[in-house]
Design an enzyme around this catalytic site. Structure first.
Site, short mmCIF file in Angstrom:
data_model
loop_
_atom_site.label_atom_id
_atom_site.label_comp_id
_atom_site.label_asym_id
_atom_site.label_seq_id
_atom_site.Cartn_x
_atom_site.Cartn_y
_atom_site.Cartn_z
CG HIS A 125 28.80 -32.17 8.48
ND1 HIS A 125 28.53 -33.11 9.45
CD2 HIS A 125 29.69 -32.74 7.62
CE1 HIS A 125 29.24 -34.21 9.18
NE2 HIS A 125 29.93 -34.01 8.08
CG HIS A 157 31.39 -38.05 9.70
ND1 HIS A 157 32.56 -37.60 10.25
CD2 HIS A 157 31.16 -37.29 8.61
CE1 HIS A 157 33.03 -36.60 9.51
NE2 HIS A 157 32.20 -36.39 8.52
CB SER A 197 -12.85 -13.61 36.74
OG SER A 197 -12.25 -14.56 37.59
N GLY A 229 -10.34 -8.58 26.22
CA GLY A 229 -10.93 -9.90 26.46
C GLY A 229 -11.48 -10.52 25.20
CB THR A 243 -18.94 -12.97 28.84
OG1 THR A 243 -19.27 -11.68 28.30
CG2 THR A 243 -18.44 -13.88 27.74
N PRO A 291 -22.44 -17.38 35.31
CG PRO A 291 -20.69 -18.75 35.98
CD PRO A 291 -21.76 -18.64 34.96
#
EC number: 2.7.1.28
Length: 580
Positions: free
Chosen positions: A60, A222, A448, A488, A496, A560
């Site tokens: 308990h 119990h 972004s 970042g 990047t 990109p």
């Protein structure tokens, strides 16, 4: 079936090792040699006061050893898992409290036959040793409409009695005073449990079968089954069912509760409910009681009297007057007692209004200045460029990302175009950058959007109406880039947008010393370096951003984000050169 896996060393040693763990972790506790008894490690402080002893089966936790400390129990006796402790250990505990100088010993016992017999036997033996002993039996279970001869079980309400009796003993009350006070309080305590799973004693099979999607109402601690089964409902419905059952006047074991009563609530995790679920149930319990006109004075929410790993919860209510609350709030050093607020829960304003500052710079009123037309023209050119390049950026992004780079840039461009239709461009460049940061953060989305917004926000402070020369713009772009790198976590060479931005910024920093006639040449060189930087990302391995999760040999096109940055810088240059 296999017994359930448990993180123990052995079923035989787990109780002793758990007690050792509790005591080793707390400077206020010690173990009685040769017995499963947890004692206060400062027995001198018991001299002349009533000592409190409780206990019962293990499993308990944190009950009962966790409630040993100044202001609560003086000692706790542990049995095996779900088994009553032996009378010899109870007696050893009583005698050690007596020899520490306690004026009397109060036994706080949960209403189970084994506990009553073993604590009762030890009490009789202690009396023969000349110890003043008394016993309070806690039987506050509300499960059974017509309790059997065994009576109501003792559940989590027991710890309220530990707390109140402990505060009274600390204040120097006599044994008789404490017994009469807690006997009165016990009439206003009720507990009911509900479970979504059984539990299993170490080394044994689960205590009962509970089909998926069923829950058991009114179970003990119990592993014994409850009074009825039903389908699992929402937390609000389960709490309402529990409250209705606990306070139903037709039941012999109900807790009388009427509008205007003040209560302390304990929302007790039976072992395996997540803290998130427990907090949802806590909210439901408070709302349910308040809807009945009951004042919720205090709330305890956590694991206080568990049933091993049972996924369930019990609710304990205690009717409380000012004196009960005073004792409840009294300080205790017991390690398992929570650090509770002593402010009334009901009737308190618990929502804080945010500061009334405009967090949307794009809504502010701005005034034009001499730079407004130049900046408008540059912005329009950037937006049209990004819209033209939407498909190109998407196809580059499909190679190493999720194919939406063009879409996110186009979204930002359209948001800026819409804003330009209805607003003047502020004469202060910093204010314009803040507006753009706000638009991008809201409309562009994704990482972004956060990166561009960081860049623009950090840059905004470096260009003002009075300070908008080439050197100021260079330091603004530099500050924006530093913010992107700091938050970042990417660097040049990680494939990047920084691979286009950083070389351009290095070039732009020469503006701080360039003669007025040479500024355009610096800008042209910066744009050229951004383009070469974007192109160089073809041969780089992505170490940051989404492309870093894609196999390097599949990523053979330029990044990109870098291509977009180079395009934005070129658009600014072309608008300044006056090209259409």
């Amino acid at each position: 079936m296999e017994p359930k896996k448990k993180l123990i060393n052995s079923a035989d040693s787990c109780v002793d090792e758990a007690l050792c763990g509790l005591v080793r972790a707390s400077g206020g506790l010690s173990l009685l040699k040769g017995h499963r008894v947890v004692l206060r490690s400062d027995p001198d402080n018991l001299r002349g006061k009533v000592a409190l002893l409780s206990g019962g089966g293990s499993g308990h936790e944190p009950a009962h050893g966790g409630y040993v400390g100044a202001g609560m129990l003086s000692a706790a006796v542990a049995g095996g898992v779900f088994a009553s402790p032996p009378p010899a250990s109870v007696l050893a505990a009583i005698l050690s409290l007596h020899s520490a100088g306690a004026s009397g010993v109060l036994l706080i016992v949960k209403n189970y036959t084994g506990d009553r017999l073993n604590f009762g036997l030890a009490a009789e033996q202690a009396r023969n040793h000349g110890v003043a002993v008394d016993m309070v039996i806690v039987a506050e279970d509300c499960a059974f409409d017509q309790p059997s001869k065994a009576g109501r079980r003792g559940l989590c309400g027991t710890i309220f009695i530990h707390k109140l009796a402990g505060a009274l003993a600390e204040e120097g009350c006599s044994l008789d005073q404490i017994v009469s006070k807690v006997t009165e309080v016990l009439k206003g305590i009720g507990t009911l449990g509900v479970s979504l799973s059984p539990c299993s004693v170490p080394g044994c099979l689960p205590s009962f079968e509970l089909p998926p999607g069923d829950m058991e109402l009114g179970l003990g601690i119990h592993g014994e089954a409850g009074i009825k089964r039903s389908k699992v409902a929402s937390a609000d419905e389960v709490v309402k069912t529990m409250m209705d059952h606990m306070t139903n006047p037709d039941s012999q074991s109900h807790l009388p509760l009427k509008s205007g009563d003040s209560v302390v609530v304990c929302v007790n995790n039976l072992g395996a409910l997540s803290c998130l679920e427990l907090a949802v149930v806590t909210r439901a319990a408070i709302v349910c009681l308040e809807s009945r006109g009951v004042v919720v004075a205090r709330v305890m929410s956590g694991s206080f009297m568990t049933s091993l790993e049972m996924a369930g919860v019990s609710l304990t209510l205690m009717r409380a007057d000012q004196e009960t609350l005073r004792l409840f709030d009294a300080k205790t050093s017991a390690p398992a007692w929570p650090n509770l607020s002593s402010q009334c829960v009901s009737g308190r304003g618990y929502i804080t209004d945010p500061q009334a500052v405009s967090t949307r710079p794009q809504d502010d009123a701005h005034s034009e200045g001499p730079l407004s037309p130049v900046m408008r023209k540059a912005l329009e050119k950037v937006c049209s460029t990004l819209l033209e390049k939407q498909e190109e950026l998407n196809s580059l992004d499909r190679a190493g990302g999720d194919g939406d780079c063009g879409n996110t840039h186009a979204q930002a461009a359209r948001a800026v175009q819409e804003w330009l239709q209805d607003h003047v461009v502020p004469g202060c460049p910093g204010r314009l950058l803040s507006v753009l940061a706000g638009l991008v953060q809201e409309k562009m989305g994704g990482s972004s959007g956060a990166l561009y917004s960081l860049f623009l926000t950090a840059a905004a402070g470096h260009v003002t109406e009075g300070r908008s020369n080439a050197a100021a713009w260079a330091s603004a772009v530099h500050a924006g880039t530093q913010a992107m790198r700091r938050y970042g976590g990417a660097d040049p060479g990680d494939r990047t947008m920084l691979d286009a931005l950083c070389p351009a910024v290095d070039e732009l920093m020469t503006l701080t010393t360039a003669p007025p006639g040479g500024q355009m040449a610096v800008l042209q060189a910066a744009v050229q370096r951004a383009a070469s930087g974007a192109e160089s990302t073809r041969n780089l391995t992505a170490r940051a951003g989404r492309a870093s999760y894609v196999a390097a040999e599949r990523v053979t096109l330029p990044d990109p984000g870098a291509v977009a940055v180079a395009a934005i810088l070129r658009a600014v240059l072309e608008s300044l050169e006056g090209k259409k």
